[in-house]
Enzyme design. Structure first.
Site, short mmCIF file in Angstrom:
data_model
loop_
_atom_site.label_atom_id
_atom_site.label_comp_id
_atom_site.label_asym_id
_atom_site.label_seq_id
_atom_site.Cartn_x
_atom_site.Cartn_y
_atom_site.Cartn_z
N SER A 254 -68.84 -25.08 18.85
CA SER A 254 -68.73 -25.48 20.25
C SER A 254 -70.11 -25.63 20.85
O SER A 254 -71.11 -25.17 20.32
CB SER A 254 -67.96 -24.41 21.03
OG SER A 254 -68.77 -23.26 21.15
N LYS A 255 -70.09 -26.31 21.96
CA LYS A 255 -71.30 -26.62 22.70
C LYS A 255 -72.10 -25.35 23.01
O LYS A 255 -73.33 -25.36 23.05
CB LYS A 255 -70.88 -27.31 24.00
CG LYS A 255 -72.00 -27.75 24.89
CD LYS A 255 -72.45 -29.16 24.56
CE LYS A 255 -73.73 -29.48 25.30
NZ LYS A 255 -74.61 -30.36 24.58
#
Ligand code: GLU
Length: 482
Positions: A254-255
């Site tokens: 994820s970011k």
């Protein structure tokens, strides 16, 4: 393989190309090229709430930079277009209608408030959260009445309430889902737009897609899709669900743990060929120790049989290593063209191409990404020497170092220029005169010229700095208090 191979990458244009999306696109591309089939780009832009201006153009640009040329797509056309779902709305509406008529789907008039109340009831009763089938039970008259009243509606899939949906995934093997746990999926929304499920199945069918290769997060959609294929009387494509991409702590990539957009990687100075090579190995294993693959080699060797089921860890250190390898392997001209913009962005003066070339030659073995030039090249662009390490400062405080530097300064004073040869000559004389050698001889010079204890070979540094700067730096060091 009975059908001609036709695969697709079907992104939703929600902003940027995620590395997971890049992997999906790459595996589809490799599969198509390996089997001499077709690779199609289809833009799934029917979710108006997630639409992002310019995202499609962005995606197309990034795929091109990455070298993943598709045979059919919105900008290149093809026999199966249009390739933008927003231009195919009538097709979806007709098919939703057809499903209602054949009894495989039904109108649902439940309002958002009613659905919310249903969700709360199910939550309180600890039941699975899903549509409870209220409108599935409406009689034909009741439906007609509501339609006449102009009540807004959606169209829902009538999932069988018993039994199982089974299928064989090319990567995951046999997979079974219990039908009663699967929601009556909305197919057509009240704004007349299809959901992903309806549009995806219709397009895969009409675009004659032979293999659906996509991320594992879409696996739960398969029973709904198979139900749709059955309702339409169509043969479903073969399916291959790619393993999840994980952070090193095995959470979903994820970011939050760093960059995930391909554009961000490119901006930091990762080479497209390094990214391709790295991403190819996220889930696929060649069955040998080989790690460096050209796109051509990947096309030759890729097969879905060698894609793993288990999640693939995105190891940034490995990507960095690989990118460094690709930078070192570039022909000099290409390397200079690739790295010069990063020097410029770092604020360094690149107006003298000869100096720029020399700087790059001096540092390229020490960088892994384009943006690393900022730090590595700093020593070549300072007007005033900056001592950037405590160890460097300690070295310059030693009397032995000052002796070496004083002698060095005396020896270079009469010279017109200091090039690699005269420098080597001078250093021999300094050694003879001071009696210092090895580290005691070289380190003070390195630190006095660069401000740090490590860096490129000194002759390279000498050539780039030139005599005037060298003299001024050494003077600066000697005049400093110790
Ligand atoms: N539009 C979906 C996505 O954004 C496509 C999934 C699929 O390949 O079926 O990934």
């Amino acid at each position: 393989m009975d059908r001609p191979v036709r695969v697709r990458f079907a992104p939703s244009p929600t902003g940027f190309l995620h590395v997971g999306g890049l992997r999906t696109a790459l595996y589809n591309f490799l599969f198509a090229r390996h089997h001499r089939g077709k690779f199609v780009l289809r833009i799934e832009d029917t979710d108006r709430s997630r639409y992002v201006e310019g995202a499609t153009e962005n995606l197309i640009r990034t795929l091109k930079i990455m070298g993943l040329q598709y045979d059919e797509g919105p900008d290149v056309g093809g026999e199966y277009g249009p390739y933008l779902q927003s231009q195919r709305l009538e097709l979806y509406r007709q098919h939703a209608q057809q499903l209602v008529e054949s009894g495989h789907a039904y109108y649902c008039f439940c309002t958002p408030a009613e659905l919310e109340a249903m969700r709360k009831r199910q939550e309180a009763a600890k039941q699975p959260i899903m549509y409870d089938g209220t409108c599935r039970r409406l009689t034909a008259e009741e439906v007609q009445k509501r339609l006449k009243q102009g009540k807004p509606y959606v169209v829902r899939l009538k999932m069988p309430r018993e039994g199982e949906t089974r299928f064989s995934d090319l990567i995951r093997g046999d997979v079974a889902f219990q039908n009663e746990l699967i929601d009556d999926q909305i197919l057509l929304k009240s704004d007349g737009y299809p959901t992903y499920h309806l549009a995806n199945v219709i397009d895969d069918h009409y675009m004659e897609i032979s293999h659906v290769i996509r991320g594992e997060e879409w696996l739960p959609s398969v029973p709904k899709h198979l139900q749709l294929y059955k309702a339409f009387g169509w043969e479903p494509p073969q399916m291959a669900h790619l393993p999840l991409l994980l952070n090193p702590d095995r959470s979903k990539l994820s970011k939050r743990q760093g960059d995930v957009a391909v554009e961000d990687f490119l901006e930091k100075g990762y080479l497209p060929e390094a990214l391709i090579n790295f991403v190819a190995l996220l889930g696929w294993n060649p069955g040998t120790d080989q790690e460096i693959f050209s796109l051509q080699e990947l096309i030759e060797k890729f097969s879905l049989e060698r894609v793993n089921k288990s999640g693939a860890v995105f190891d940034l250190n490995k990507l960095n290593w690989m990118n460094g390898h690709y930078i070192r392997e570039l022909p000099e001209e290409k390397r200079v063209a690739f790295l010069t913009p990063f020097l410029k962005k770092a604020g360094y003066d690149v107006s003298d191409p000869e100096k720029t070339r020399k700087v790059i030659a001096a540092i390229y073995k020490r960088i892994e990404r384009g943006i690393d030039v900022k730090e590595q090249a700093a020593i070549f662009y300072q007007d005033h020497l900056e001592i950037r390490e405590p160890e460097a400062r300690e070295i310059l405080q030693k009397e032995s170092a000052r002796t070496v530097l004083r002698t060095f300064l005396q020896k270079i004073a009469p010279l017109h220029e200091l090039d690699v040869q005269t420098f080597s000559q001078v250093m021999k004389e300094v050694q003879r005169e001071t009696g210092f050698k090895k580290q005691d001889l070289w380190m003070p010079i390195r630190v006095a010229l660069t401000g740090v204890t490590h860096g490129p070979d000194l002759p390279l540094v000498i050539e780039i700095l030139g005599k005037a700067k060298i003299e001024s730096f050494v003077r600066q060091v000697l005049s400093a208090e110790n």
